[in-house]
Scaffold this motif. Structure first.
Motif, PDB file in Angstrom:
ATOM      1  N   GLN A 171       0.544  -1.143  -0.270  1.00  0.00           N
ATOM      2  CA  GLN A 171      -0.386  -0.106   0.257  1.00  0.00           C
ATOM      3  C   GLN A 171       0.959   1.557   0.193  1.00  0.00           C
ATOM      4  O   GLN A 171       0.648   1.663  -0.818  1.00  0.00           O
ATOM      5  N   ALA A 172       2.091   0.978   0.090  1.00  0.00           N
ATOM      6  CA  ALA A 172       2.914   2.498   0.944  1.00  0.00           C
ATOM      7  C   ALA A 172       3.715   2.759  -0.518  1.00  0.00           C
ATOM      8  O   ALA A 172       3.800   4.084  -1.392  1.00  0.00           O
ATOM      9  N   LEU A 173       3.865   1.737  -1.445  1.00  0.00           N
ATOM     10  CA  LEU A 173       4.226   2.028  -2.875  1.00  0.00           C
ATOM     11  C   LEU A 173       3.417   2.331  -3.366  1.00  0.00           C
ATOM     12  O   LEU A 173       3.632   2.960  -4.510  1.00  0.00           O
ATOM     13  N   ASP A 174       2.413   1.197  -4.048  1.00  0.00           N
ATOM     14  CA  ASP A 174       1.313   2.453  -4.232  1.00  0.00           C
ATOM     15  C   ASP A 174       1.185   3.575  -3.853  1.00  0.00           C
ATOM     16  O   ASP A 174       0.927   4.210  -5.187  1.00  0.00           O
ATOM     17  N   ARG A 175       1.209   3.777  -2.935  1.00  0.00           N
ATOM     18  CA  ARG A 175       1.069   5.455  -2.492  1.00  0.00           C
ATOM     19  C   ARG A 175       1.888   6.065  -2.762  1.00  0.00           C
ATOM     20  O   ARG A 175       1.775   7.485  -3.959  1.00  0.00           O
ATOM     21  N   ILE A 176       3.240   5.890  -3.502  1.00  0.00           N
ATOM     22  CA  ILE A 176       5.180   6.315  -3.405  1.00  0.00           C
ATOM     23  C   ILE A 176       4.226   6.916  -4.917  1.00  0.00           C
ATOM     24  O   ILE A 176       4.696   7.636  -5.228  1.00  0.00           O
ATOM     25  N   ILE A 177       4.391   5.600  -5.859  1.00  0.00           N
ATOM     26  CA  ILE A 177       4.664   5.266  -7.163  1.00  0.00           C
ATOM     27  C   ILE A 177       3.121   6.182  -7.715  1.00  0.00           C
ATOM     28  O   ILE A 177       3.283   7.258  -8.256  1.00  0.00           O
ATOM     29  N   THR A 178       1.905   6.289  -7.060  1.00  0.00           N
ATOM     30  CA  THR A 178       0.846   7.669  -7.517  1.00  0.00           C
ATOM     31  C   THR A 178       1.292   9.051  -6.713  1.00  0.00           C
ATOM     32  O   THR A 178       0.898   9.693  -8.163  1.00  0.00           O
ATOM     33  N   GLY A 179       1.586   9.121  -6.383  1.00  0.00           N
ATOM     34  CA  GLY A 179       2.205  10.636  -5.888  1.00  0.00           C
ATOM     35  C   GLY A 179       3.146  10.308  -6.754  1.00  0.00           C
ATOM     36  O   GLY A 179       3.869  12.020  -7.141  1.00  0.00           O
ATOM     37  N   HIS A 180       4.897   9.991  -7.267  1.00  0.00           N
ATOM     38  CA  HIS A 180       4.961   9.803  -7.764  1.00  0.00           C
ATOM     39  C   HIS A 180       5.356  10.510  -9.587  1.00  0.00           C
ATOM     40  O   HIS A 180       5.193  11.454  -9.688  1.00  0.00           O
ATOM     41  N   ALA A 181       3.935  10.132 -10.195  1.00  0.00           N
ATOM     42  CA  ALA A 181       3.595   9.956 -11.144  1.00  0.00           C
ATOM     43  C   ALA A 181       3.007  11.534 -10.895  1.00  0.00           C
ATOM     44  O   ALA A 181       2.711  12.451 -12.338  1.00  0.00           O
ATOM     45  N   MET A 182       1.677  11.440 -10.219  1.00  0.00           N
ATOM     46  CA  MET A 182       0.976  12.437  -9.728  1.00  0.00           C
ATOM     47  C   MET A 182       1.938  14.243  -9.924  1.00  0.00           C
ATOM     48  O   MET A 182       2.071  14.789 -10.949  1.00  0.00           O
ATOM     49  N   GLN A 183       3.243  13.839  -9.633  1.00  0.00           N
ATOM     50  CA  GLN A 183       3.958  14.882  -9.297  1.00  0.00           C
ATOM     51  C   GLN A 183       4.038  14.827 -10.594  1.00  0.00           C
ATOM     52  O   GLN A 183       4.795  16.609 -11.004  1.00  0.00           O
ATOM     53  N   ALA A 184       5.320  14.051 -11.382  1.00  0.00           N
ATOM     54  CA  ALA A 184       5.459  14.257 -12.575  1.00  0.00           C
ATOM     55  C   ALA A 184       4.607  15.170 -13.423  1.00  0.00           C
ATOM     56  O   ALA A 184       4.525  15.703 -14.335  1.00  0.00           O
ATOM     57  N   GLU A 185       3.349  14.499 -13.149  1.00  0.00           N
ATOM     58  CA  GLU A 185       2.435  15.770 -14.651  1.00  0.00           C
ATOM     59  C   GLU A 185       1.883  16.723 -13.798  1.00  0.00           C
ATOM     60  O   GLU A 185       1.879  17.808 -14.901  1.00  0.00           O
ATOM     61  N   ILE A 186       2.060  16.886 -12.563  1.00  0.00           N
ATOM     62  CA  ILE A 186       2.115  18.292 -11.960  1.00  0.00           C
ATOM     63  C   ILE A 186       3.497  18.975 -12.299  1.00  0.00           C
ATOM     64  O   ILE A 186       2.665  20.279 -12.987  1.00  0.00           O
ATOM     65  N   GLN A 187       4.072  18.827 -12.402  1.00  0.00           N
ATOM     66  CA  GLN A 187       5.690  19.375 -13.296  1.00  0.00           C
ATOM     67  C   GLN A 187       5.780  19.187 -14.623  1.00  0.00           C
ATOM     68  O   GLN A 187       5.919  20.957 -15.004  1.00  0.00           O
ATOM     69  N   ARG A 188       5.190  18.673 -15.552  1.00  0.00           N
ATOM     70  CA  ARG A 188       4.375  18.744 -16.320  1.00  0.00           C
ATOM     71  C   ARG A 188       3.910  20.525 -16.631  1.00  0.00           C
ATOM     72  O   ARG A 188       3.905  20.824 -17.838  1.00  0.00           O
ATOM     73  N   LEU A 189       2.798  19.986 -16.239  1.00  0.00           N
ATOM     74  CA  LEU A 189       1.644  21.058 -16.829  1.00  0.00           C
ATOM     75  C   LEU A 189       2.354  22.605 -16.287  1.00  0.00           C
ATOM     76  O   LEU A 189       1.676  23.578 -16.222  1.00  0.00           O
ATOM     77  N   GLY A 190       2.757  22.414 -14.859  1.00  0.00           N
ATOM     78  CA  GLY A 190       3.568  24.192 -14.464  1.00  0.00           C
ATOM     79  C   GLY A 190       2.698  24.112 -12.429  1.00  0.00           C
ATOM     80  O   GLY A 190       2.751  25.193 -12.999  1.00  0.00           O
ATOM     81  N   LEU A 191       2.032  23.185 -12.527  1.00  0.00           N
ATOM     82  CA  LEU A 191       0.935  23.491 -11.054  1.00  0.00           C
ATOM     83  C   LEU A 191       2.073  24.350  -9.976  1.00  0.00           C
ATOM     84  O   LEU A 191       2.658  23.568  -9.920  1.00  0.00           O
ATOM     85  N   ARG A 192       1.587  25.279  -9.652  1.00  0.00           N
ATOM     86  CA  ARG A 192       2.538  25.735  -8.330  1.00  0.00           C
ATOM     87  C   ARG A 192       1.051  26.295  -7.324  1.00  0.00           C
ATOM     88  O   ARG A 192      -0.318  26.103  -7.916  1.00  0.00           O
TER      89      ARG A 192
END
Length: 179
Positions: free
Chosen positions: A89-110
């Protein structure tokens, strides 16, 4: 023809090329072995080019186990099977968080500092008896969770951005008429 090739193999030029060939393959193979000893790979996964290190996984697992213990009021000690499930569960959350963070950076959200401050001040768990933000309660929370204020704010800022991304994606989702 074979005798001509044998004669060419006996020359110093051919022997020199053969030595260079053997040395290059030897150094190439040995270099990989030396690199493995010099800097062992501690990443357990890579998401969008971001490495998930063992320490990050251990911290996430510790938080999951602490949350499990709070939920069970320390009446149940997690078994190896429960620990394995919590680790997944912890690894799933980390992976999801990293994937979402990559998309946030790609979109330039702040997330603006004022927005972060307001969100922290609105957390009910950090309010005192008077209903206002209580610094001692906040500091106690940080101590209990083994976090610094900077790390908490970094995680909370990331969480706000991820929630905003999820809301935006959810708002644009249209279900088929069949449903």
């Amino acid at each position: 023809m074979l005798s001509a090739m044998r004669n060419l193999l006996g020359t110093w030029v051919a022997k020199g090329l053969f030595v260079i060939l053997v040395l290059s393959f030897g150094l190439w193979g040995i270099g990989d072995v030396i690199d493995a000893f010099r800097r062992p790979d501690t990443a357990i996964a890579t998401v969008a080019g971001q490495r998930i290190e063992i320490q990050e996984m251990q911290d996430a697992l510790r938080r999951e186990i602490d949350q499990f213990r709070r939920a069970t009021e320390n009446r149940i000690e997690p078994t190896p099977e429960v620990r394995r499930a919590l680790a997944e569960q912890a690894l799933d959350r980390i992976i999801t968080g990293h994937a979402m963070q990559a998309e946030i950076q790609r979109l330039g959200l702040r997330v603006a500092d004022a927005q972060l401050r307001d969100a922290v001040l609105r957390i009910p768990a950090f309010r005192g008896a008077d209903g206002q933000f209580s610094r001692p309660i906040f500091d106690n929370f940080l101590r209990q969770n083994g976090m610094t204020e900077g790390r908490f704010l970094e995680l909370f800022r990331s969480d706000i951005a991820q929630r905003e991304l999820a809301v935006a994606v959810g708002a644009g989702a249209i279900s088929p008429d069949v449903l």
